[in-house]
Motif scaffolding. Structure first.
Motif, PDB file in Angstrom:
ATOM      1  N   LYS A 134      -8.563 -14.868 -80.473  1.00 51.86           N
ATOM      2  CA  LYS A 134      -8.583 -14.872 -79.014  1.00 51.86           C
ATOM      3  C   LYS A 134      -7.165 -14.847 -78.465  1.00 51.86           C
ATOM      4  O   LYS A 134      -6.301 -15.605 -78.921  1.00 51.86           O
ATOM      5  CB  LYS A 134      -9.257 -16.137 -78.491  1.00 51.86           C
ATOM      6  CG  LYS A 134     -10.740 -16.077 -78.408  1.00 51.86           C
ATOM      7  CD  LYS A 134     -11.240 -17.413 -77.877  1.00 51.86           C
ATOM      8  CE  LYS A 134     -12.200 -17.213 -76.758  1.00 51.86           C
ATOM      9  NZ  LYS A 134     -12.712 -18.489 -76.230  1.00 51.86           N
ATOM     10  N   VAL A 135      -6.937 -13.954 -77.477  1.00 52.36           N
ATOM     11  CA  VAL A 135      -5.655 -13.893 -76.781  1.00 52.36           C
ATOM     12  C   VAL A 135      -5.929 -13.827 -75.276  1.00 52.36           C
ATOM     13  O   VAL A 135      -7.041 -13.558 -74.844  1.00 52.36           O
ATOM     14  CB  VAL A 135      -4.794 -12.694 -77.242  1.00 52.36           C
ATOM     15  CG1 VAL A 135      -4.379 -12.840 -78.695  1.00 52.36           C
ATOM     16  CG2 VAL A 135      -5.505 -11.384 -77.036  1.00 52.36           C
ATOM     17  N   ASP A 136      -4.893 -14.040 -74.491  1.00 48.59           N
ATOM     18  CA  ASP A 136      -5.004 -14.061 -73.037  1.00 48.59           C
ATOM     19  C   ASP A 136      -5.191 -12.636 -72.508  1.00 48.59           C
ATOM     20  O   ASP A 136      -4.275 -11.819 -72.559  1.00 48.59           O
ATOM     21  CB  ASP A 136      -3.751 -14.694 -72.439  1.00 48.59           C
ATOM     22  CG  ASP A 136      -3.835 -14.927 -70.946  1.00 48.59           C
ATOM     23  OD1 ASP A 136      -4.819 -14.500 -70.315  1.00 48.59           O
ATOM     24  OD2 ASP A 136      -2.902 -15.546 -70.409  1.00 48.59           O
ATOM     25  N   SER A 137      -6.371 -12.339 -71.976  1.00 47.80           N
ATOM     26  CA  SER A 137      -6.668 -10.981 -71.512  1.00 47.80           C
ATOM     27  C   SER A 137      -5.842 -10.603 -70.288  1.00 47.80           C
ATOM     28  O   SER A 137      -5.530  -9.430 -70.096  1.00 47.80           O
ATOM     29  CB  SER A 137      -8.156 -10.839 -71.205  1.00 47.80           C
ATOM     30  OG  SER A 137      -8.539 -11.743 -70.194  1.00 47.80           O
ATOM     31  N   ARG A 138      -5.459 -11.574 -69.464  1.00 52.57           N
ATOM     32  CA  ARG A 138      -4.619 -11.260 -68.288  1.00 52.57           C
ATOM     33  C   ARG A 138      -3.222 -10.843 -68.709  1.00 52.57           C
ATOM     34  O   ARG A 138      -2.594 -10.014 -68.069  1.00 52.57           O
ATOM     35  CB  ARG A 138      -4.541 -12.466 -67.359  1.00 52.57           C
ATOM     36  CG  ARG A 138      -5.880 -12.775 -66.687  1.00 52.57           C
ATOM     37  CD  ARG A 138      -5.801 -14.041 -65.897  1.00 52.57           C
ATOM     38  NE  ARG A 138      -5.708 -15.133 -66.878  1.00 52.57           N
ATOM     39  CZ  ARG A 138      -5.139 -16.298 -66.655  1.00 52.57           C
ATOM     40  NH1 ARG A 138      -4.603 -16.553 -65.487  1.00 52.57           N
ATOM     41  NH2 ARG A 138      -5.098 -17.218 -67.580  1.00 52.57           N
ATOM     42  N   LYS A 139      -2.750 -11.396 -69.791  1.00 54.43           N
ATOM     43  CA  LYS A 139      -1.388 -11.105 -70.257  1.00 54.43           C
ATOM     44  C   LYS A 139      -1.319  -9.832 -71.095  1.00 54.43           C
ATOM     45  O   LYS A 139      -0.361  -9.076 -71.018  1.00 54.43           O
ATOM     46  CB  LYS A 139      -0.878 -12.291 -71.076  1.00 54.43           C
ATOM     47  CG  LYS A 139       0.590 -12.228 -71.419  1.00 54.43           C
ATOM     48  CD  LYS A 139       1.002 -13.375 -72.316  1.00 54.43           C
ATOM     49  CE  LYS A 139       1.287 -14.611 -71.526  1.00 54.43           C
ATOM     50  NZ  LYS A 139       1.880 -15.680 -72.361  1.00 54.43           N
ATOM     51  N   SER A 142      -8.085  -3.890 -84.504  1.00 60.03           N
ATOM     52  CA  SER A 142      -8.441  -3.203 -83.264  1.00 60.03           C
ATOM     53  C   SER A 142      -8.466  -4.210 -82.128  1.00 60.03           C
ATOM     54  O   SER A 142      -8.533  -5.418 -82.343  1.00 60.03           O
ATOM     55  CB  SER A 142      -9.802  -2.510 -83.399  1.00 60.03           C
ATOM     56  OG  SER A 142     -10.825  -3.471 -83.543  1.00 60.03           O
ATOM     57  N   ALA A 143      -8.426  -3.664 -80.913  1.00 66.74           N
ATOM     58  CA  ALA A 143      -8.464  -4.490 -79.702  1.00 66.74           C
ATOM     59  C   ALA A 143      -9.156  -3.689 -78.611  1.00 66.74           C
ATOM     60  O   ALA A 143      -9.396  -2.487 -78.765  1.00 66.74           O
ATOM     61  CB  ALA A 143      -7.055  -4.875 -79.286  1.00 66.74           C
ATOM     62  N   GLY A 153      -8.959  -9.363 -74.643  1.00 69.82           N
ATOM     63  CA  GLY A 153      -9.157 -10.775 -74.943  1.00 69.82           C
ATOM     64  C   GLY A 153      -9.336 -11.097 -76.404  1.00 69.82           C
ATOM     65  O   GLY A 153      -9.235 -12.250 -76.799  1.00 69.82           O
ATOM     66  N   LYS A 154      -9.607 -10.077 -77.222  1.00 76.15           N
ATOM     67  CA  LYS A 154      -9.855 -10.329 -78.647  1.00 76.15           C
ATOM     68  C   LYS A 154      -9.133  -9.298 -79.504  1.00 76.15           C
ATOM     69  O   LYS A 154      -9.246  -8.102 -79.278  1.00 76.15           O
ATOM     70  CB  LYS A 154     -11.344 -10.272 -78.947  1.00 76.15           C
ATOM     71  CG  LYS A 154     -12.141 -11.350 -78.263  1.00 76.15           C
ATOM     72  CD  LYS A 154     -13.616 -11.183 -78.524  1.00 76.15           C
ATOM     73  CE  LYS A 154     -14.407 -12.238 -77.769  1.00 76.15           C
ATOM     74  NZ  LYS A 154     -15.842 -12.023 -77.909  1.00 76.15           N
ATOM     75  N   LEU A 155      -8.415  -9.798 -80.483  1.00 72.19           N
ATOM     76  CA  LEU A 155      -7.780  -8.965 -81.499  1.00 72.19           C
ATOM     77  C   LEU A 155      -8.626  -9.111 -82.748  1.00 72.19           C
ATOM     78  O   LEU A 155      -8.844 -10.223 -83.231  1.00 72.19           O
ATOM     79  CB  LEU A 155      -6.353  -9.434 -81.769  1.00 72.19           C
ATOM     80  CG  LEU A 155      -5.634  -8.766 -82.936  1.00 72.19           C
ATOM     81  CD1 LEU A 155      -5.354  -7.300 -82.619  1.00 72.19           C
ATOM     82  CD2 LEU A 155      -4.345  -9.501 -83.251  1.00 72.19           C
ATOM     83  N   GLY A 199       4.707  -6.012 -94.039  1.00 68.69           N
ATOM     84  CA  GLY A 199       6.075  -5.867 -93.547  1.00 68.69           C
ATOM     85  C   GLY A 199       6.157  -5.055 -92.268  1.00 68.69           C
ATOM     86  O   GLY A 199       7.185  -5.057 -91.606  1.00 68.69           O
ATOM     87  N   GLY A 200       5.084  -4.371 -91.900  1.00 68.67           N
ATOM     88  CA  GLY A 200       5.081  -3.533 -90.712  1.00 68.67           C
ATOM     89  C   GLY A 200       4.518  -4.238 -89.493  1.00 68.67           C
ATOM     90  O   GLY A 200       3.984  -5.338 -89.571  1.00 68.67           O
ATOM     91  N   THR A 201       4.658  -3.582 -88.338  1.00 70.50           N
ATOM     92  CA  THR A 201       4.139  -4.134 -87.090  1.00 70.50           C
ATOM     93  C   THR A 201       3.232  -3.119 -86.400  1.00 70.50           C
ATOM     94  O   THR A 201       3.362  -1.916 -86.596  1.00 70.50           O
ATOM     95  CB  THR A 201       5.262  -4.505 -86.103  1.00 70.50           C
ATOM     96  OG1 THR A 201       6.009  -3.343 -85.789  1.00 70.50           O
ATOM     97  CG2 THR A 201       6.169  -5.567 -86.653  1.00 70.50           C
ATOM     98  N   VAL A 202       2.317  -3.643 -85.607  1.00 76.39           N
ATOM     99  CA  VAL A 202       1.437  -2.838 -84.762  1.00 76.39           C
ATOM    100  C   VAL A 202       1.552  -3.429 -83.366  1.00 76.39           C
ATOM    101  O   VAL A 202       1.573  -4.653 -83.210  1.00 76.39           O
ATOM    102  CB  VAL A 202      -0.027  -2.901 -85.246  1.00 76.39           C
ATOM    103  CG1 VAL A 202      -0.947  -2.175 -84.291  1.00 76.39           C
ATOM    104  CG2 VAL A 202      -0.150  -2.329 -86.641  1.00 76.39           C
ATOM    105  N   GLN A 203       1.638  -2.565 -82.352  1.00 70.56           N
ATOM    106  CA  GLN A 203       1.727  -3.048 -80.984  1.00 70.56           C
ATOM    107  C   GLN A 203       0.510  -2.595 -80.192  1.00 70.56           C
ATOM    108  O   GLN A 203       0.180  -1.416 -80.169  1.00 70.56           O
ATOM    109  CB  GLN A 203       2.995  -2.536 -80.302  1.00 70.56           C
ATOM    110  CG  GLN A 203       3.158  -3.078 -78.898  1.00 70.56           C
ATOM    111  CD  GLN A 203       4.514  -2.769 -78.298  1.00 70.56           C
ATOM    112  OE1 GLN A 203       5.460  -2.460 -79.015  1.00 70.56           O
ATOM    113  NE2 GLN A 203       4.613  -2.869 -76.994  1.00 70.56           N
ATOM    114  N   PHE A 204      -0.155  -3.557 -79.557  1.00 70.97           N
ATOM    115  CA  PHE A 204      -1.271  -3.308 -78.657  1.00 70.97           C
ATOM    116  C   PHE A 204      -0.834  -3.794 -77.277  1.00 70.97           C
ATOM    117  O   PHE A 204      -0.702  -4.996 -77.067  1.00 70.97           O
ATOM    118  CB  PHE A 204      -2.529  -4.061 -79.086  1.00 70.97           C
ATOM    119  CG  PHE A 204      -3.056  -3.657 -80.434  1.00 70.97           C
ATOM    120  CD1 PHE A 204      -3.612  -2.401 -80.627  1.00 70.97           C
ATOM    121  CD2 PHE A 204      -3.016  -4.523 -81.496  1.00 70.97           C
ATOM    122  CE1 PHE A 204      -4.112  -2.028 -81.861  1.00 70.97           C
ATOM    123  CE2 PHE A 204      -3.519  -4.169 -82.730  1.00 70.97           C
ATOM    124  CZ  PHE A 204      -4.071  -2.912 -82.913  1.00 70.97           C
TER     125      PHE A 204
END
Length: 133
Positions: free
Chosen positions: A67-72, A91-92, A76-78, A104-109
């Protein structure tokens, strides 16, 4: 002839100063507790999970929903969908955003970056952090 006077811990000046500092600290902590400073943050975080603000390090196995802050972040869910020794898929936004990376890698959503620190067996150690503060 110069005389050097030694101050010891038992001198009245230092004892009074120590007492004054201790009393001031006690009053400050009491007022902070009375006014509720710091009480809301842990309670809000505990209700939504440790990664809600987008700042955490966690070890997960697939499938896992964080769970993450959907306003930010705009979702709301990763969801961590699969973990292998070569890649971690996630996915998000109900599948409208998806990505994968090797350890070692990153993904940005949107405004949330997910760094795959390591993979061990079927578990991945992730670090989440916001791109905007």
């Amino acid at each position: 002839m110069n005389r050097i006077r030694r101050l010891t811990a038992a001198t009245p000046a230092t004892t009074a100063g120590t007492r004054r500092r201790a009393a001031t600290t006690a009053v400050t902590l009491t007022m902070a507790g009375t006014l509720g400073f710091g009480v809301m943050t842990p309670a809000a975080s505990a209700a939504n999970g440790p990664c809600y603000d987008g700042r955490c390090t966690t070890t997960v196995s697939a499938p896992k929903t964080i769970k993450v802050d959907s306003r930010k972040f705009g979702f709301g869910k990763l969801k961590i969908t699969s973990i292998s020794s070569r890649s971690v898929r996630m996915s998000a936004a109900d599948g409208r955003l998806s990505g994968s990376t090797s350890p070692g890698g990153t993904v940005q959503f949107n405004n949330l970056k997910v760094w795959v620190k390591s993979v061990s067996g079927s578990k991945a150690k992730l670090q989440l952090f916001p791109t905007r503060y």
